[in-house]
Design a protein around this motif. Structure first.
Motif, PDB file in Angstrom:
ATOM      1  N   ARG A  23     -19.598 102.298  -6.051  1.00 49.17           N
ATOM      2  CA  ARG A  23     -19.261 101.850  -4.694  1.00 49.17           C
ATOM      3  C   ARG A  23     -20.519 101.594  -3.857  1.00 49.17           C
ATOM      4  N   SER A  24     -21.536 102.414  -4.072  1.00 48.60           N
ATOM      5  CA  SER A  24     -22.772 102.233  -3.306  1.00 48.60           C
ATOM      6  C   SER A  24     -23.635 101.094  -3.842  1.00 48.60           C
ATOM      7  N   LEU A  74     -17.926 106.697  -9.835  1.00 45.73           N
ATOM      8  CA  LEU A  74     -17.270 105.834  -8.859  1.00 45.73           C
ATOM      9  C   LEU A  74     -18.072 105.736  -7.570  1.00 45.73           C
ATOM     10  N   ASP A  75     -18.687 106.845  -7.151  1.00 46.09           N
ATOM     11  CA  ASP A  75     -19.518 106.807  -5.945  1.00 46.09           C
ATOM     12  C   ASP A  75     -20.731 105.904  -6.138  1.00 46.09           C
ATOM     13  N   VAL A  76     -21.342 105.998  -7.333  1.00 46.80           N
ATOM     14  CA  VAL A  76     -22.489 105.136  -7.622  1.00 46.80           C
ATOM     15  C   VAL A  76     -22.073 103.672  -7.629  1.00 46.80           C
ATOM     16  N   GLN A 121     -15.963 111.070 -10.518  1.00 44.30           N
ATOM     17  CA  GLN A 121     -16.210 110.884  -9.103  1.00 44.30           C
ATOM     18  C   GLN A 121     -17.628 110.386  -8.835  1.00 44.30           C
ATOM     19  N   THR A 122     -18.591 110.944  -9.567  1.00 47.69           N
ATOM     20  CA  THR A 122     -19.984 110.520  -9.391  1.00 47.69           C
ATOM     21  C   THR A 122     -20.167 109.061  -9.797  1.00 47.69           C
TER      22      THR A 122
END
Length: 363
Positions: free
Chosen positions: A166-167, A162-164, A159-160
């Motif tokens: 995406r940002s 993927l968040d990175v 999850q981390t």
């Protein structure tokens, strides 16, 4: 299962006691009656006074016999009720403990006093079962908590990542894919290890004659590249060692032990010794390795799930912390015994003792 209501055991015992007492009373009165008939003539005789005949004797004996039987009946019911209650008191305590255990209270113990008898043996066996069940439930709860934590870790990392990504759309996707692949591989390894542990606990496997020496050859050949990469020397020895069990599960035991001995070793100068043999009718697999010195309290904890020695090792082939837990579970499922001993110079000695095939009888 629904069953029609019936008489309690106490009532049945009371009726049995009373019925037995009544039967004994009837037999006693019958013996007395037969004894009296031997000395009483059949007809009336007038000689120096009145001598009763059998009819007079019956009129005098019957009411008193009936009164005696009524007394025996009442005495048997009352005494039987009291005796049955005292005899069944331990069973009542065992029933109450069973109901408490059914409701989830596993800490309660019967601790029946008195001499050793059938009820005492039943109560002691029930207390032993509750103690083992309580320990098993506690172990399962710890295992579920640890497994949840271990499974949550790769998911949180994914999850981390993927968040990175995406940002930061400009970030190199190849690096992201590579890291996600490593995290996903770890999650798959953990899931497969949990499935293996569950299979061993259920004992759902066929048993056959397995040669441990052949399993050692297969496991060491598979792990030889890992040993060469870490600079660890693996030495094997032993004769044909037949054991009874599942070839796949026992291969998993051998592979886990050799893998752990290679990974938890002195890098660049470590050694692993793997031997097999038959001792006192049992098949014995022994794996020793060099390494750091481990205190005894840590050694005994190594078979607990998700324990990795002195620290939580990360990196290649670090494992998921279930290696020795799986070895212990599979060994117990095969009715074997696992012994872990720290070596004085450092490292461990692990012995797996398994039942061997029974010798054939000579006819």
């Amino acid at each position: 299962m629904h069953r029609a209501p019936g008489l309690s055991v106490r009532i049945k015992l009371t009726l049995s006691y009373a019925g037995f007492l009544m039967l004994a009373g009837v037999l006693l009165l019958a013996v007395v009656w037969v004894f009296l008939l031997r000395y009483v003539p059949d007809g009336a005789i007038m000689a120096r006074g009145f001598v009763p005949n059998r009819s007079d004797l019956l009129r005098a004996f019957a009411p008193r016999a009936a009164a005696a039987l009524v007394f025996l009946l009442l005495f048997g019911l009352l005494g039987g009720w009291v005796l049955a209650g005292r005899m069944l008191a331990p069973l009542t305590r065992i029933t109450e403990a069973t109901r408490m255990a059914t409701n989830g209270s596993l800490s309660h113990r019967i601790r029946l006093e008195g001499d050793q008898d059938e009820f005492r043996e039943l109560a002691d066996a029930f207390d032993t079962m509750l103690a083992r069940l309580e320990a098993h439930v506690a172990e399962q709860r710890r295992f579920a908590a640890n497994a949840s934590h271990e499974l949550r870790t790769p998911l949180a990392i994914s999850q981390t990542l993927l968040d990175v990504a995406r940002s930061d759309p400009a970030k190199n996707p190849g690096e992201l894919v590579e890291r996600l692949h490593a995290v996903n591989a770890r999650a798959i390894d953990l899931t497969e290890a949990l499935l293996m542990l569950s299979r061993a606990d259920q004992r759902s496997f066929a048993r056959e004659v397995v040669d441990l020496s052949l399993l050692v050859e297969e496991a060491t050949e598979t792990l030889l590249p890992l040993a060469e990469k870490r600079g660890v020397t693996v030495e094997t020895s032993g004769d044909i060692t037949p054991a009874i069990g599942s070839q796949a599960l026992l291969l998993q035991v051998t592979t886990n032990l050799v893998h752990n001995a290679i990974v938890h070793n002195l890098p660049g100068r470590g050694t692993v010794w793997v031997t097999t043999g038959v001792h006192a009718g049992a098949a014995v697999l022994t794996v020793e390795n060099t390494g750091d010195r481990l205190p005894p309290h840590l050694v005994w904890a190594l078979t607990e799930p998700f324990q990795r020695g002195t620290e939580r090792i990360r990196g290649d082939h670090a494992g998921v912390g279930l290696g020795l837990a799986i070895v212990k579970s599979i060994t117990q499922a095969h009715d074997g015994h696992l012994t872990i001993t720290p070596r004085p110079a450092g490292g461990l000695r692990i012995d797996v003792r398994l039942p061997g095939p029974r010798p054939r009888r000579a006819w």
